[in-house]
Design a protein around this motif. Structure first.
Motif, PDB file in Angstrom:
ATOM      1  N   TYR A 100      -8.572  -0.944   0.063  1.00 19.49           N
ATOM      2  CA  TYR A 100      -9.291  -1.401   1.250  1.00 19.49           C
ATOM      3  C   TYR A 100     -10.439  -2.312   0.809  1.00 19.49           C
ATOM      4  O   TYR A 100     -11.184  -1.973  -0.127  1.00 19.49           O
ATOM      5  CB  TYR A 100      -9.880  -0.226   2.028  1.00 19.49           C
ATOM      6  N   THR A 123     -14.154   2.441   2.136  1.00 19.77           N
ATOM      7  CA  THR A 123     -14.302   2.957   3.502  1.00 19.77           C
ATOM      8  C   THR A 123     -15.299   4.097   3.572  1.00 19.77           C
ATOM      9  O   THR A 123     -15.626   4.570   4.655  1.00 19.77           O
ATOM     10  CB  THR A 123     -12.950   3.470   4.041  1.00 19.77           C
ATOM     11  N   ASP A 148      -4.255   4.271   9.879  1.00 21.23           N
ATOM     12  CA  ASP A 148      -3.153   4.133   8.928  1.00 21.23           C
ATOM     13  C   ASP A 148      -2.223   5.339   8.997  1.00 21.23           C
ATOM     14  O   ASP A 148      -0.996   5.203   8.983  1.00 21.23           O
ATOM     15  CB  ASP A 148      -3.708   3.974   7.518  1.00 21.23           C
ATOM     16  N   LEU A 173      -5.276  -4.777   3.780  1.00 19.58           N
ATOM     17  CA  LEU A 173      -5.192  -4.169   2.454  1.00 19.58           C
ATOM     18  C   LEU A 173      -4.936  -5.239   1.389  1.00 19.58           C
ATOM     19  O   LEU A 173      -4.179  -6.183   1.602  1.00 19.58           O
ATOM     20  CB  LEU A 173      -4.076  -3.127   2.408  1.00 19.58           C
ATOM     21  N   VAL A 214      -9.371   4.055  -1.262  1.00 20.32           N
ATOM     22  CA  VAL A 214     -10.163   4.020  -0.019  1.00 20.32           C
ATOM     23  C   VAL A 214     -11.660   4.029  -0.307  1.00 20.32           C
ATOM     24  O   VAL A 214     -12.451   4.346   0.574  1.00 20.32           O
ATOM     25  CB  VAL A 214      -9.781   5.202   0.891  1.00 20.32           C
TER      26      VAL A 214
END
Length: 555
Positions: free
Chosen positions: A550, A497, A518, A537, A494
């Motif tokens: 991501y 993000t 998610d 993804l 991640v």
């Protein structure tokens, strides 16, 4: 003398403080690390209050300067000659004329006030008559709908005509009007917001919204020390060596912005946790704890069963959240409530709070404290799985909370009833040795329908934990060799993000809308592989298997 503006004074104070602090910083450069921190932090406790005091004094002077000048009196506005004539008795005729004009004006005001009172009295009586007619009509309608053997009753006589209002009736006190005032058939609606609270919703159904905030129920278990305080109970950072159960109601303001936890503004000295200033709590603007109550095991189970039985969107579901390092009990409640609120989770939300020291310098204490909490965490999860009536139980652990959870699942799994599985096991930024995590996670995947690992390459808390551990990567890291990839576990990078330079990027699982979405899909559908539920993804193949990442999400 020159008149300096408040802004000039504040700028001068700020500049002087900055120069002094720069001198202190330069003068202490050769001291030890501990002495440097002490010498550089303590002056802030003196400089900041002085700036606040000077700012307040400057603001008060500015308010006084901005007030309009007081108008001079009528006597001071009179010409000097008239004043002298008045003092010498030469203006008697003018004074008499002014007195007559004042008396006439006073009589006019009295007549106008009497007219307004008369009109108000007439309107009040007309309203009473209209309500009386409406009630009589309603009673007549109800009697007509009920069949009887007797002849219908004659219509009620018309109400007497209103008497003409007197010219100037004295004002009637409110207490004297009450007995003659007809009562309304409809009850008054309950008030909310900052007034009297609305009646509490039945246990087991989603909390009803207040006027300016919503209420999120959270069940909790903890092995922290219980402390009775004047306003409510509290839980400290000390270890109680026993499990205590309870229930909390957390308010979330209607102005809440996903995925924040809105709390009062505060000025605190870092490292020593000294609060210089803190804004008062307001449920219209902040997360607050409306109620906190310890429960017996029987009370806890009964209330949890009702809550789970009233769920609709997440039917018969429960989620257990285990917090991480440097977390107070209250903040853990806020985090659990924020996640439930942002996920629109109407099942039962369970929090387990182990006794964290809630200090940046307490890493060693927190690690030992989380591990000693394992038997109480197992008792708590076993209670939720076996006694609350939940047909689907998911667990979410963050940071240092992953270590006790992994060990508990490893020991609890074989004792689960045949055919009983946990729903989703979500491991967010695990602060666990990479090799140890591989051993523990490989044994727990059989006890859940799915296991998901969220990791990041720019998690500064993970980087600090790695340095404390002698450079050994953590399970929540994404080092140069890549993240942990294990069969049966969905690893999701991640990093993209959470790219804010000044952020710790350690709570992305609850602070990013994409990840909350998610988690919501995981709890509702459990769909796998991850790109089926999150098409953006990217699948990355490695010799050990595949993981997902991501892409960079534009701001």
């Amino acid at each position: 003398m020159a008149d300096f503006s408040p802004a000039s004074v504040e700028i001068a104070i700020l500049a002087a403080g900055a120069l002094i602090y720069a001198f202190i910083w330069f003068a202490t450069r050769n001291l030890s690390r501990a002495a440097q921190i002490l010498a550089r932090v303590v002056p802030l406790g003196l400089v900041i209050p002085v700036m606040i005091y000077v700012s307040g004094q400057s603001g008060s002077r500015q308010d006084m300067a901005s007030r309009p000048p007081t108008p001079p009196s009528v006597e001071s506005q009179a010409p000097p000659a008239e004043q002298r004539a008045t003092r010498n008795g030469a203006g008697d005729a003018a004074d008499a004329e002014r007195r007559r004009a004042a008396e006439a004006e006073e009589q006019s005001r009295a007549a106008e006030s009497a007219r307004q009172r008369a009109e108000a009295e007439a309107q009040r009586r007309a309203a009473e008559e209209a309500r009386a007619k409406a009630e009589q009509g309603e009673r007549a309608k109800q009697s007509a709908e009920v069949p009887t053997a007797q002849s219908p009753a004659p219509p009620p006589p018309p109400p007497p005509a209103a008497e003409p209002a007197p010219a100037a009736p004295p004002p009637t006190p409110r207490s004297a009007e009450a007995p003659n005032k007809p009562r309304s058939v409809r009850p008054e609606p309950p008030t909310g917001g900052s007034g009297a609270p609305s009646p509490a919703p039945p246990p087991g159904v989603p909390a009803q919204p207040e006027s300016d905030w919503d209420v999120v129920p959270v069940f909790y278990g903890t092995d922290r020390v219980h402390k009775d305080e004047p306003k409510r109970i509290a839980y400290t950072a000390d270890r109680a060596s026993r499990l205590e159960l309870g229930h909390a109601l957390v308010t979330v303001p209607k102005t809440h912005q996903v995925p924040n936890i809105e709390r009062p503004f505060a000025i605190r000295v870092p490292f020593i946790n000294v609060t210089i200033y803190e804004q008062p709590e307001d449920p219209k603007q902040h997360f607050t704890i409306r109620e906190l109550k310890a429960l017996t095991r029987e009370e806890f189970i009964e209330l949890a069963r009702k809550r789970i039985g009233g769920s609709t969107s997440y039917k018969d579901q429960a989620v257990v959240f285990v917090h991480g390092y440097n977390t107070t009990f209250d903040y853990a409640l806020f985090r659990a409530a924020q996640m439930a609120y942002d996920l629109k989770f109407d099942g039962a939300t369970f929090l387990y709070s182990w006794p964290s020291g809630a200090a940046f310098t307490g890493y060693g204490y927190d690690r030992e404290s989380s591990e000693q909490a394992e038997p109480y965490l197992r008792e708590y999860i076993e209670l939720v799985v076996k006694d609350t009536g939940a047909k689907s139980v998911s667990v979410i652990a963050h940071s240092m909370g992953n270590m006790p959870l992994l060990r508990v699942l490893q020991s609890l799994g074989p004792s689960l009833p045949p055919g009983v599985q946990l729903n989703q096991i979500i491991l967010a930024a695990p602060d666990v040795d990479r090799n140890l995590f591989e051993n523990l996670a490989a044994n727990i995947k059989q006890y859940g329908r799915g296991v998901t690992l969220y990791c990041s390459s720019n998690d500064r808390a993970m980087a600090a934990a790695r340095r404390v551990a002698g450079g050994i990567p953590r399970a929540g890291d994404v080092p140069a060799i890549g993240p942990i990839v294990l069969a049966g576990i969905d690893t999701i990078d991640v990093s993209q993000t959470s790219t804010d330079y000044l952020a710790l990027n350690h709570s992305s699982y609850a602070e990013k809308g994409a990840l909350l979405n998610d988690i919501s899909l995981l709890l509702q559908t459990g769909e796998r592989p991850p790109e089926k539920r999150i098409p953006i993804l990217e699948r990355v193949s490695t010799p050990k298997g595949d993981f997902w990442r991501y892409p960079l999400i534009p701001r």
